[in-house]
Every structure is written in C-alpha cells, then in structure tokens.
Design an enzyme around this catalytic site. Structure first.
Site: not given
Ligand code: NAD
Ligand code: UDP
Length: 333
Positions: A141, A51, A117, A145
């Site tokens: 959220y 973590d 984001s 960010k």
């Molecule tokens: P996701 O949930 O698939 O990936 C996040 C990863 O971080 C996961 O593997 C989770 O296990 C890990 N994680 C979370 N907290 C943790 C911690 N404290 N320690 C270690 N690992 C941890 O999400 P995603 O869709 O791949 O998004 C990735 C990033 O992009 C995120 O920060 C999200 O806010 C941002 N984002 C995503 C989108 C989208 O459309 N999916 C759009 C804008 C921004």
C-alpha cells in the site's frame, strides 16, 4: 473554483467535498462506490458514479464538466490486504492514477492535489518525521503511494501538471454537523474499532503488539482530525492556483499517542469500560509515526484546530452514536 473530487464519496473525500461546497466552489464527484457511500456526498455537489480506471468515463466527464483542478482520493487503502493482494493495489492505486493523469492531460487540467500517506516512510529513522526523510515503505500500500508521487514528479516534468502530495498521518474524527463520518467496510482503523465496544458491536478491542520500544510497549501514532485534513486540501488547491510549485507535505498534529492511550481516552470520553485483549504485532506496523507538519504550516498556512485527543475521539463518538450502522440506515451500505 471548479473542482473534480475523485473518491469524494469516501471518508476523507466526503469531508473535503463538504468544505469545498461550504466555501462556494463548484464540485463534481467521481466515485465507483467500491468503499464509498453515495449518502456521504454533499447534495450541493454533482455526483457521477464511475471508475477512474475507465478512460471513457473520465473523458466524457471532463468534457461535460470543465474543471480547474482535481483532488484525488480514489484508492484502496487496507495495509494488510495489500500484503496478500499487492497487484490489486498497483492496479487500482497506480493504474487508476495513471488513467486519471492521462485524461487530465488530454482535457488540459493542470492541477492536482492527492492523498499520499505516512505509510511511504516505513520505519522512520527519526521522529517527528520531516518530508525529507527516506521513503522505505514496509507494505505494498505504502509503496503504491510512493510510486504515485514519483509518477506525478515525472508527469509534471513532461506535461506540466502541478501537484501537491499530502502525506496524511492517522485520519480520524467526524465533522461537527454530524451528517458525515467514518464508515469503512471492513473497518480496520483503531478509533472506530475501539468505539464499537461501547456501541455494543464488539466485545473487546485487540491491542496489536505490546513489546514495541515505546512508552508503554504499544504503537504510537499521530491522530489528525478529518476536518483539519480537509482544510489542507483547500489550501493546497489555492496554493497551486496561485502558482505554487509542486511539493509534498506531511499532515499531522506532531504529537504521538499509544494504542493504550487511545483506548484510555475513549473510556473517558464515552464513559464506558472498554475491554481490551493483547494480541500479537500486526505485520508491517512501524513502532512510532509522528509528523512534523512545519512545512505545511509555513508554506500552505495550514493549522490544525483539533489538537486534543479527547476532542477528536468525542467527535468520532458523536458520529458513531448518531449513526451506529454508518450510512446503512440511510438507504444502502
Ligand atoms: P475511503 O475508502 O473511504 O475512500 C476512497 C474512495 O475512493 C471511496 O469512496 C471509493 O469508493 C473510491 N474509489 C476507490 N477506487 C476507485 C476507483 N478506481 N474509481 C473511482 N472511485 C474509487 O478511504 P479514505 O479513508 O477516505 O482515504 C482516502 C485516501 O486517503 C485514500 O487514497 C487513502 O489511501 C488515503 N489515506 C487515508 C488515511 C486514513 O487514515 N484514512 C491515511 C493516509 C492516507
Ligand atoms: N491497532 C490495534 N488494534 C486494532 C487496530 C489497530 O492495536 O484493532 C493499532 C495498529 O497496530 C496501529 C494503530 O493501532 O499501531 C493505528 O492503526 P490504524 O489501523 O488505525 O492506522 P495505521 O497506523 O495502520 O494507519
């Protein structure tokens, strides 16, 4: 380069890990698997389960694995949940980023690319949105960010850590090889939910709001393919390595599609009728979010290769058809 990818077992992170490995970078992944999947991590990368809020975990990791930079995805990202549990979001997204920064500084790592984001903008005054637009998030959220971005600005000034913040619009699709794709639990994103109907996992898809001031009354979003997003991270890390100044970039295609258009495209791509039902607006949803990515093109040399919504949805459909249970069938959820 040697890169630590925090959150590299998640949807976008796993695509970036693969792209880094493909170009020969040495990749270390740190992920607590709270929403990620061990199977999503490319076998060429070294995986550490832990973590980022854990000082001991990170400090041992930086000692064992000297890296040139960090790419940071680790966060919670469910907009609705952030409204009902805002402190959970501050604790992980802001708190985790603070610990990560502290340990980077202790280890002398001075470059970070991280996920921001479109949610930082809230309800935009103008579209397409440029990076200079006001940031007024409409949910916790997006606020976390924005706070992260500000934390990086101050940390750069105090400790000299260079950063690139990438403000993604709507990430979607899957890599062409078909090995990795989107598997969020719970799933809240429109395209995978629409595709659950032809997969037989859902009877119909809900349309959240039909009274928006848009072309057909439904929300308009800018859908950007995950492999195009992945390339932007590589370019951003190269930019920092070449001495580029800390900066913020939007990443989108610059074209908006309504919820109805997404569903109609999915019908065409899958060849299945997809039942829909109209329901009320989802709290915190802006009517239109469309990016100007002119700055990323000009400064990072980024281009998106997947501009047709049909192709983007077809790549997601190929992944979901081949993996109807996501990563579950490969061992664990
Ligand atoms: P996701 O949930 O698939 O990936 C996040 C990863 O971080 C996961 O593997 C989770 O296990 C890990 N994680 C979370 N907290 C943790 C911690 N404290 N320690 C270690 N690992 C941890 O999400 P995603 O869709 O791949 O998004 C990735 C990033 O992009 C995120 O920060 C999200 O806010 C941002 N984002 C995503 C989108 C989208 O459309 N999916 C759009 C804008 C921004
Ligand atoms: N949406 C919808 N039905 C769903 C899921 C999402 O109508 O089952 C809408 C949502 O209100 C938004 C758009 O689809 O206008 C994209 O939502 P998503 O959650 O994929 O991404 P967001 O724009 O919230 O980041």
């Amino acid at each position: 380069m040697r890169i630590l990818v925090a959150g590299g077992a998640g949807y976008i992170g796993s695509h970036v890990v693969k792209a880094l490995c493909n170009r020969g970078d040495s990749v270390v992944v740190a992920d607590n698997l709270v929403t990620g999947h061990r199977q999503a991590v490319d076998r060429r990368a070294k995986f550490y389960q832990g973590d980022i809020r854990d000082h001991g975990f990170l400090s041992a990791l930086f000692q064992a694995e000297p890296v040139d930079g960090v790419i940071h995805f680790a966060a919670y990202s469910l907009v609705g949940e952030s409204v009902t549990a805002p402190l959970k979001y501050y604790e992980n997204n802001v708190g985790g980023t603070r610990v990560l920064l502290e340990e980077m500084i202790r280890a002398g790592v001075k470059k970070i690319v991280f996920s921001s984001s479109a949610a930082v903008y809230g309800q935009p005054e103008q579209v397409p949105i440029e990076e200079t637009a006001p940031t007024c998030p409409t949910n916790p959220y997006g606020e976390t960010k924005r706070v992260m971005e500000q934390m990086f600005r101050w940390a750069e000034q105090a400790y000299g850590v260079g950063f690139v913040s990438l403000r993604y619009f709507n990430a979607c699709g899957a890599e062409e090889g078909g090995a990795i794709g989107e598997d969020h639990r719970p799933e809240s994103h429109l395209i995978p939910l629409v595709l659950q109907v032809p997969l037989g996992k859902r009877a119909k898809v809900s349309i959240f709001g039909t009274d928006y001031p848009t072309k057909d009354g439904t929300c308009v979003r800018d859908y950007i393919h995950v492999t195009d997003l992945a390339q932007a991270h590589l370019l951003a890390m190269d930019y920092l390595a070449q001495g580029g100044k800390s900066d913020i970039f939007n990443l989108g295609n610059g074209v908006g599609f309504s919820v109805r258009e997404v569903i109609e495209t999915a019908r065409r791509v899958t060849g299945h009728p997809i039942d829909e039902e109209e329901s009320g607006r989802r709290a915190g949803d802006p009517a239109v979010l469309v990016a100007s990515s002119q700055k990323a093109r000009a400064v990072l040399g980024w281009t998106s290769c997947h501009t047709a919504l049909d192709d983007i949805i077809a790549s997601a459909w190929a992944w979901h058809q081949a993996h109807p249970n996501g990563f579950e069938e490969e061992g664990r959820s």
